[in-house]
Design a protein around this motif. Structure first.
Motif, short mmCIF file in Angstrom:
data_model
loop_
_atom_site.label_atom_id
_atom_site.label_comp_id
_atom_site.label_asym_id
_atom_site.label_seq_id
_atom_site.Cartn_x
_atom_site.Cartn_y
_atom_site.Cartn_z
N ALA A 157 9.47 -6.51 13.21
CA ALA A 157 8.55 -5.79 12.09
C ALA A 157 9.13 -4.39 11.77
CB ALA A 157 7.37 -5.92 12.44
N GLN A 161 10.62 -2.51 8.53
CA GLN A 161 10.22 -1.30 8.05
C GLN A 161 11.42 -0.29 7.93
OE1 GLN A 161 7.04 -2.40 7.19
NE2 GLN A 161 7.00 0.00 7.49
N GLN A 396 8.01 -7.25 -0.14
CA GLN A 396 8.01 -6.82 1.07
C GLN A 396 6.84 -7.51 1.68
OE1 GLN A 396 6.67 -2.56 1.13
NE2 GLN A 396 5.65 -2.65 3.18
N THR A 400 6.90 -9.80 5.12
CA THR A 400 5.87 -9.60 6.29
C THR A 400 4.84 -10.56 6.33
OG1 THR A 400 5.94 -7.28 5.43
CG2 THR A 400 4.18 -7.76 6.92
N GLN A 404 4.63 -12.85 10.05
CA GLN A 404 3.32 -12.88 10.48
C GLN A 404 2.86 -14.37 10.96
OE1 GLN A 404 0.77 -10.71 8.00
NE2 GLN A 404 1.33 -8.74 9.01
#
Length: 427
Positions: A157, A161, A396, A400, A404
């Motif tokens: 993660a 970023q 994005q 993401t 997850q």
């Protein structure tokens, strides 16, 4: 954003049935077994259970005792006897100074199963302690695996970023060029700066959580090693996915019922008689005709003890033991129902996460193509910056979310392994 796609190519697969054991995770779990204090405590409890079996078996062995005593007695019994027409003699039946030293023997000859019941109870308690230790080992292994994959998730993660921030920095340079050409507004540049600050703030939060996971790994496994892998590799074992028979908690609950039954049997045997052999040999004084002389003596015999009345204590102990059996049977049933509910829930989650991951694969492909087109349109002045921002935000979010869900599915596999009693860290 091609760099973002490249990051997720490495993390898109979870190895399932017949996969190799993750050696790095296996090493951490085995290291935690040697380090974690709670397991050491349970191991000592198991060792104590083995000692209790030896204590129970020792009732079959004879007991020898050395005894020594001295007593001064006054007055003592005596009597006078005539030994002639005018003469009497006083005989003392006990000396004033009494000495006694001997070695005594007590051997259980037959106790009608009382000692065997005590041994069976100690064995049952030992087996229960071993299952409790296995349950703690599986719980600790699941905890270490959760921390391990949590570190991987947060590491990925954070990399995401960094890539997103780099993407916004590239966009910022494009916007600055368009402002100089008069094709963009200053507010577009402010929006880019605001997006960069938001993503940097998210990265700081992810870094905080990452450091916390490293601290937890140090606490559980006494290790500062950062996982070198970048995927969610967890070995799954092919077995009956609805069976809880290998779960050590279920085995421990079953053993607690057996232990309570052994305790009941032991309480019932307390009502039975016990036949012992008793013997001793030694030296003492007090024998006629010379009561001061210390002489060798011995005795041997049998001793039968039959419980008759102990204030209803034996019956109350039996009643209490019987109630304890019933309580443990209810506890076992309740535990089995709870674990079955948890297993069905986690398997439903795993299935749902798998479908969501497949859904995000197509979403990522679509969002990536939309971002490419909007960038081209923006560079040619056909689209505004908001179109480019929306397209990048959609990609994005998709990336993401997929990360997850892959992480959540991996946690589901860990919990499933714990509930099924699978040792995923062993060959």
């Amino acid at each position: 954003m091609k760099h973002i796609i490249g990051v997720f190519v490495l993390t898109s697969l979870i190895n399932l049935v017949n996969a190799q054991v993750n050696p790095e995770l296996s090493k951490l779990i085995k290291q935690s077994f040697e380090y974690f204090p709670r397991l050491k405590e349970l191991e000592k409890t198991t060792e104590m259970g083995e000692v209790r079996i030896g204590i129970a078996r020792s009732n079959y062995l004879p007991s020898f005792n050395g005894n020594a005593s001295y007593n001064y007695v006054d007055p003592v019994g005596e009597a006078s006897f005539p030994v002639g027409p005018t003469e009497t003699r006083t005989i003392q039946f006990q000396p004033h100074n009494n000495y006694n030293a001997n070695i005594s023997l007590n051997q259980v000859l037959y106790d009608f199963g009382r000692t065997q019941a005590q041994i069976d109870k100690a064995k049952s308690d030992l087996q229960n302690n071993q299952y409790n230790r296995e349950a703690a080992r599986l719980q600790l292994a699941s905890q270490v695996a959760t921390i391990y994959f949590g570190i991987i998730y947060l590491k990925e993660a954070i990399q995401l970023q960094d890539t997103i921030i780099s993407f916004y920095i590239v966009n910022r340079n494009i916007v600055e060029g368009k402002i100089k050409q008069g094709d963009a507004l200053k507010i577009d540049l402010n929006n880019v700066d605001n997006n960069i600050q938001q993503e940097e703030s998210r990265k700081i939060e992810l870094q905080r959580l990452y450091n916390r996971q490293l601290a937890l790994l140090k606490y559980t496994a006494n290790s500062n090693e950062v996982p070198s892998t970048s995927d969610f590799h967890l070995r799954r074992i092919a077995n009956d996915e609805s069976s809880l028979q290998a779960n050590p908690e279920v085995l421990a609950a079953t053993q607690r019922v057996l232990s309570a039954e052994a305790d009941l049997k032991y309480a019932q045997h307390q009502q039975l008689p016990s036949l012992n052999v008793v013997a001793n040999a030694g030296f003492r004084n007090g024998y006629q005709p010379d009561i001061e002389e210390i002489r060798f003596n011995y005795l041997a015999g049998l001793n039968l003890t039959v419980p008759i009345f102990q204030g209803r204590r034996l019956k109350q102990n039996i009643l209490l033991s019987r109630k304890n059996v019933e309580l443990n049977e209810i506890s076992k049933s309740n535990l089995s129902l709870t674990l079955q509910k948890d297993l069905e829930s986690v398997q439903a989650d795993i299935q749902a996460y798998g479908k969501q991951i497949e859904s995000y694969d197509s979403q990522i492909a679509t969002a990536n193509e939309a971002l490419r087109l909007n960038r081209v349109r923006y560079e040619r002045g056909v689209a505004i910056y908001l179109d480019l921002l929306n397209a990048s935000t959609n990609l994005q979010r998709a990336l993401t979310s997929k990360l997850q869900y892959e992480y959540q599915q991996c946690l589901g596999y860990i919990e499933e392994a714990r509930l099924l009693g699978n040792k995923f860290w062993e060959e």
